[in-house]
Design an enzyme around this catalytic site. Structure first.
Site, mmCIF file in Angstrom:
data_model
loop_
_atom_site.group_PDB
_atom_site.id
_atom_site.type_symbol
_atom_site.label_atom_id
_atom_site.label_comp_id
_atom_site.label_asym_id
_atom_site.label_seq_id
_atom_site.Cartn_x
_atom_site.Cartn_y
_atom_site.Cartn_z
ATOM 1 N N LYS A 10 0.844 -1.202 0.000
ATOM 2 C CA LYS A 10 0.000 0.000 0.000
ATOM 3 C C LYS A 10 0.875 1.246 0.000
ATOM 4 O O LYS A 10 1.862 1.329 0.737
ATOM 5 C CB LYS A 10 -0.908 -0.029 1.232
ATOM 6 N N ASP A 138 -6.986 0.420 7.563
ATOM 7 C CA ASP A 138 -6.495 0.316 6.197
ATOM 8 C C ASP A 138 -6.959 -0.943 5.476
ATOM 9 O O ASP A 138 -6.768 -1.063 4.260
ATOM 10 C CB ASP A 138 -4.956 0.316 6.180
#
EC number: 2.7.1.148
Length: 280
Positions: A10, A138
């Protein structure tokens, strides 16, 4: 069966911290993007256990396997699928730990996609996304692993047109510093520096910032060195720290420029971890 899934790294192209909420989280505005590379998770016939491999496996060796996000994700997905027997999960840990690039969140998301595919539950099933949100702020973005805007805790996601980002050459660099999120937020000066611009994600990122970069650099000044070196490389479009660090990234206009930057940093700081990839 030995299906596998990539836990895509990410990248926060920009990360604006706005305010601390009553629940202890912070309101953030961010643009999530993802590299083509990451950790690898695999499901194997039981007994249920977590098996670690890869260069960064030793960093997880002391954790309680049952409290690991990967196994919690497996438990939750098996419950959704009404499967009493959990599979064994093999985690090939190729990305640094506590590094601002998803880590356990990406690994957990990959397990949700992997087991969902095996059990016939789509990754965008609302039940999966609800489960993902319970695992971490997340994780919903990591389940999607596509360029999205994140608001709230980062789990309120909005699809954005990102044609200009797809395939952009990417260099990730970590000075081999583990940096847990908590101390970075604690060092943030609590100054709201304004919203993240709407519209084109690359333009918004270029006009934006990572509000956690300054406090992370106070804790580990080497982060500033990494960002400065990346920004100085020919062809670099954007250089910044990702998430709460300590991994930094640069986007490049060409693979040749990215590879030249990779060689330059390898020569100057051979002790740093590096990964050449592209944005998905």
């Amino acid at each position: 069966m030995h299906p596998t899934e990539i836990a895509y790294a990410k990248i926060n192209l920009a990360l604006h911290v706005r305010r601390r909420r009553a629940d202890g989280y912070h309101d953030i505005e961010t643009i999530f993007a993802f590299a083509e590379h990451g950790d690898i998770v695999a499901a194997e016939p039981g007994p249920a256990r977590l098996m670690l491999a890869g260069p960064f496996a030793p960093a997880l060796a002391g954790e309680d396997p049952e409290d690991n996000l990967v196994m919690r994700a497996a438990d939750g997905l098996c419950a959704l699928a009404d499967k009493r027997a959990r599979p064994a999960i093999r985690l090939d840990k190729r990305l640094p730990v506590a590094a601002g690039i998803g880590g356990g969140s990406a690994d957990a998301a990959a397990v949700l996609r992997l087991l969902g595919r095996a059990y016939g539950i789509a990754a965008d099933d609302p039940r999966v996304m609800t489960l993902a949100a319970t695992l971490g702020a997340d994780v919903p973005a990591c389940v999607r692993s596509a360029t999205v805007r994140g608001d709230g805790r980062g789990d309120r996601l909005e699809s954005i047109a990102a044609d200009g980002l797809h395939g952009l050459p990417l260099l990730l660099v970590n000075p081999r510093v583990a940096l847990p999120t908590g101390p970075v937020f604690a060092a943030w000066d609590r100054v709201d520096r304004g919203p993240l611009a709407p519209g084109d994600p690359l333009a918004a990122a270029l006009a934006g910032r990572n509000d956690l970069e300054a406090p992370a650099t106070l804790l580990h000044p080497v982060i500033g060195e990494v960002v400065a070196l990346l920004a100085a490389q020919p062809g670099a479009i954007l250089a910044r720290m990702s998430g709460s660090g300590a991994t930094c990234f640069a986007l490049f206009g060409s693979e040749a420029d990215r590879d030249a930057a990779d060689r330059a940093l390898a020569h100057r700081r051979p002790d740093w971890w590096r990964l050449t990839s592209r944005l998905r």
